[in-house]
Design a protein around this motif. Sequence first.
Motif, PDB file in Angstrom:
ATOM      1  N   CYS A   3       0.838  -1.186   0.000  1.00 20.95           N
ATOM      2  CA  CYS A   3       0.000   0.000   0.000  1.00 20.95           C
ATOM      3  C   CYS A   3       0.885   1.251   0.000  1.00 20.95           C
ATOM      4  O   CYS A   3       1.816   1.358   0.786  1.00 20.95           O
ATOM      5  CB  CYS A   3      -0.896  -0.031   1.233  1.00 20.95           C
ATOM      6  N   CYS A  29      -4.476  -0.482  -0.121  1.00 21.90           N
ATOM      7  CA  CYS A  29      -5.076  -1.702   0.411  1.00 21.90           C
ATOM      8  C   CYS A  29      -6.562  -1.486   0.673  1.00 21.90           C
ATOM      9  O   CYS A  29      -7.338  -2.419   0.695  1.00 21.90           O
ATOM     10  CB  CYS A  29      -4.343  -2.137   1.678  1.00 21.90           C
ATOM     11  N   CYS A  33      -7.182   4.377   2.809  1.00 26.76           N
ATOM     12  CA  CYS A  33      -5.823   4.779   2.469  1.00 26.76           C
ATOM     13  C   CYS A  33      -5.828   5.657   1.226  1.00 26.76           C
ATOM     14  O   CYS A  33      -5.115   6.652   1.151  1.00 26.76           O
ATOM     15  CB  CYS A  33      -4.960   3.547   2.221  1.00 26.76           C
TER      16      CYS A  33
HETATM   17 ZN   LIG Z   1      -3.194   0.915   3.170  1.00 25.58          ZN
END
Ligand SMILES: [Zn+2]
Length: 55
Positions: A3, A29, A33
């Motif tokens: 990520c 992810c 995020c």
């Molecule tokens: Zn993430």
Amino acid sequence: MKCSFCNKEIEKGKGMLFVKKDGKVLEFCKSKCEKNMLKLKRNPLKKKWSAKKNK
Ligand SMILES: [Zn+2]
């Protein structure tokens, strides 16, 4: 792959890919995020939920 925001390992087939206008590819992810990185432009290291304590 990891990520781009929280640096967590993303399982194959999961997560999301975002290509910026400059061609840079970001992988996330989860949508949380993605939002933080793209909209809030937060520094991952300063986020409580990705870095438990900053002290
Ligand atoms: Zn993430």
